[in-house]
Design an enzyme around this catalytic site. Structure first.
Site, short mmCIF file in Angstrom:
data_model
loop_
_atom_site.label_atom_id
_atom_site.label_comp_id
_atom_site.label_asym_id
_atom_site.label_seq_id
_atom_site.Cartn_x
_atom_site.Cartn_y
_atom_site.Cartn_z
N GLU A 111 1.55 -0.66 -5.19
CA GLU A 111 0.32 0.11 -5.40
C GLU A 111 0.68 1.59 -5.28
O GLU A 111 0.46 2.23 -4.27
CB GLU A 111 -0.74 -0.29 -4.36
CG GLU A 111 -2.10 0.36 -4.57
CD GLU A 111 -2.33 1.60 -3.70
OE1 GLU A 111 -3.35 2.29 -3.92
OE2 GLU A 111 -1.52 1.87 -2.80
N ASP A 141 0.84 -1.20 0.00
CA ASP A 141 0.00 0.00 0.00
C ASP A 141 0.88 1.26 0.00
O ASP A 141 1.73 1.44 0.87
CB ASP A 141 -0.91 -0.01 1.24
CG ASP A 141 -1.95 1.09 1.21
OD1 ASP A 141 -2.81 1.06 0.32
OD2 ASP A 141 -1.88 1.98 2.09
#
Length: 665
Positions: free
Chosen positions: A413, A384
């Protein structure tokens, strides 16, 4: 001049691939090859030889591959990579005196000059070379030297030319090559070799807490396991779970990211940590570590690998906040600094301070989190927001993990600036999120794919195409209806060899967004959903077909083999993918307009597809089942988005016997 030998005359430069002057490795997967090119040349008119050298980094001996010339002093060769880990490669070159002698001798013969002395020179070269060899090779050199000696005393032009042009004689240049004055490229370049799934994977994301069992509010791993067969049946091989850790209560977000919270609001899984545990614990409402192990095992039994979200951030309630306050930033009023991306505020999340004095122990602790979950059977991590942490940290962490577990896969990401995305890929991330989510027009898609597959980026940046995520509901999906979802699925799954979907909302064509935003209304990030996976209009069947096509056709298991085809309508995009040996070929045609029927003439790239001029061929649509027998390079195709907005054709070349209706490929 110290350390220099002026007799090394060959220059080696412009080596490709080489990333940032060798600072970073290129990427490959087990079983693939590395094609290397370089400019290799010398002063004067002498011929040169170039060699590609390679070895596994833990081996001492180099393997050699003779390079072959292309044009303008450009040389090429390739080597296979057969094991995970790191390989090294470099190039050496030297003057090929024997080939130079042979070339000049033929010119002198052609101009009618006396070559008796030149023949003696050649014989002496072979005698000298024989001293560096033994047994059979030595005898071969001496035999040819003797033949040249005989010819020098009894000139027979025809016999000389015949001898010089034999393959056996021309191969003698390798035995005569003297490495005493060989030049080496100044660097050993690196290749990171990953397992196959790093370059070919199909991801399915879902929240285990949603779809709880009958009579329950909050789902658990045991409930979620009932959906694994459905995911496997659709043809996915990675099931990705958002954070599964305890969720903080301080500043917990309510429905639609609201600060107004009820007792029933579960909070965002990305607000990690509470009195119930930290990054190495499981939210008790999801179950126990044994339950998670059972989930992982059942997934594996179905051919699915579990990927976990690696979110290096905390809730204000995370145990780290009290145990290691030095790892966080504190405001002058004594409150902890929560995450912000102005004007957005994430009051339920606090970031680590990677500039703190105790950064070394912070790095080690974060590494221990990855090691812990690897110990639980997880080898794939979707990371993330990696772009909000230091580059040096990721290079260190991924490098440390891969020393022990080279089969670990990290997906970046990072929806951020291109150079930042590329840097993360260079320093170790195996796959990367991309801008595909917002590339909608024919020109946008074509140009973006050219950037990814026809520039240096193809050597280190492995794209993973996602048409939606829990954070992003693009406008195209908000307004395009079911046809938009299908065409984006087809594009993601056929343009890129790695792709994924945020599952239930995508397969159910959920398109309700926060007004004026590319965000889901009533987002699953903040509430528990009860999805009906079998609701009318669901895309499970079409998803299954596209994933089956990917698994059964090797051409779709690569990204860089794409070739765009002409289509005379700007709303119709067409492209082909073909394996290197031409054994498998795919042709895709898609209507990018989800509202209207479009008809276009496609230019079929016969040569690219391995189809000979005048040869008939069959196009078999792997989505709808239609078949077309064609002759020639043009096809008129009508695409109705309300029937099927895209075709994925498998190309079959017709056998020569007209009565034979079997096809190959």
């Amino acid at each position: 001049m110290d350390g220099m030998d002026g007799r090394n005359r060959v220059v080696i430069e412009n080596v490709y691939p080489e990333i940032d002057c060798g600072r970073f490795p290129i990427k490959r997967t087990v079983g693939s090859g590395v094609y290397v090119e370089a400019d290799v040349f010398s002063d004067g008119h002498d011929e040169v030889l170039a060699f590609l050298l390679y070895r596994k980094s833990d081996e001492e001996d180099w393997k050699e591959v003779l390079m072959y010339p292309l044009f303008n002093d450009r040389w090429r060769a390739h080597f296979p990579v057969e094991r995970m880990g790191e390989y090294l490669y470099t190039i050496k070159g030297g003057v090929d005196h024997f080939s130079t002698w042979r070339k000049d001798l033929l010119k002198k013969i052609d101009s009618g000059q006396d070559v008796s002395v030149e023949l003696i020179i050649g014989a002496n070269m072979l005698h000298h070379a024989s001293k560096r060899h033994r047994d059979n090779e030595k005898n071969i050199l001496l035999e040819f030297a003797e033949r040249l000696d005989r010819l020098s005393s009894n000139i027979n032009t025809h016999a000389i030319v015949s001898l010089l042009n034999t393959k056996e004689f021309q191969r003698l240049n390798m035995s005569c090559f003297d490495e005493a004055f060989t030049s080496f490229y100044e660097k050993n370049l690196r290749v990171t070799v990953d397992r196959r799934k790093a370059s070919f994977s199909s991801w399915y994301e879902f929240f285990p807490r949603s779809n709880p069992g009958k009579g329950k509010v909050h789902g658990c791993f045991n409930d979620a396991m009932q959906f694994l067969p459905e995911i496997a049946k659709m043809g996915f091989d990675v099931v990705y779970l958002p954070p599964i850790h305890p969720i903080g209560k301080t500043n917990r977000k309510g429905k639609n990211n609201s600060l107004e919270v009820t007792l029933h609001d579960p909070g965002s899984p990305w607000a990690i940590g509470s009195s119930e545990g930290d990054h190495k614990d499981i939210d008790p409402q999801l179950g126990t570590m044994d339950d998670f192990a059972s989930f992982v095992k059942q997934a594996a039994d179905l051919g699915l690998e579990v990927a976990l979200d690696l979110a290096f951030q905390c809730s204000p309630d995370h145990p780290y906040v009290k145990k290691h306050p030095e790892w966080f930033r504190w405001r002058p009023d004594g409150t902890i600094q929560y995450a912000e991306n102005p004007p957005k505020k994430y009051q339920d999340v606090v970031p680590f301070d990677f500039e703190c004095d105790d950064w070394r122990s912070l790095w080690e602790e974060l590494k221990s989190i990855v090691m812990f979950w690897i110990g639980q059977g997880v080898k794939i991590f979707r990371v993330d927001n990696p772009h909000t942490k230091p580059f040096a940290f990721w290079e260190w962490l991924i490098g440390e993990i891969k020393k022990i577990y080279p089969d670990t896969i990290f997906l970046s990401e990072a929806f951020t600036r291109p150079k930042v995305m590329y840097r993360l890929a260079k320093l170790g991330f195996n796959q990367s999120y991309t801008y595909f989510t917002w590339r909608n027009t024919k020109w946008e898609i074509t140009e973006y794919m050219k950037e990814l597959t026809q520039t240096q980026a193809k050597e280190f940046f492995r794209p993973n195409f996602w048409p939606n995520t829990p954070d992003i509901l693009p406008e195209y999906l908000q307004y395009g209806g079911r046809p938009a979802f299908i065409v984006r699925l087809v594009l993601a799954a056929t343009l890129s060899s790695n792709y994924g979907i945020y599952g239930p909302p995508f397969q159910l064509c959920i398109s309700e967004a926060v007004p004026g935003r590319e965000e889901y209304l009533n987002s699953e990030k903040y509430e528990i959903k009860h999805w009906d996976w079998d609701a009318p209009g669901n895309l499970k069947e079409i998803i299954g077909r596209i994933n089956r096509a990917r698994k059964e056709n090797a051409a779709l298991q690569e990204t860089n083999n794409i070739f765009f085809c002409e289509a005379d309508d700007e709303n119709v995009i067409s492209y082909s993918k073909v394996t290197e040996d031409l054994s498998n070929a795919i042709l895709v045609a898609a209507n990018l307009d989800p509202f209207h029927v479009h008809e276009a003439t496609l230019h079929i790239p016969l040569k690219t597809l391995g189809i000979e001029e005048g040869q008939s061929y069959l196009l078999e649509d792997l989505l709808g089942g239609e078949k077309f027998i064609l002759h020639g390079e043009h096809m008129r195709l009508k695409i109705d988005p309300f029937v099927i907005p895209a075709y994925v054709f498998k190309v079959h070349r017709r056998l020569r016997r007209e009565s034979d209706f079997d096809y190959f490929m």
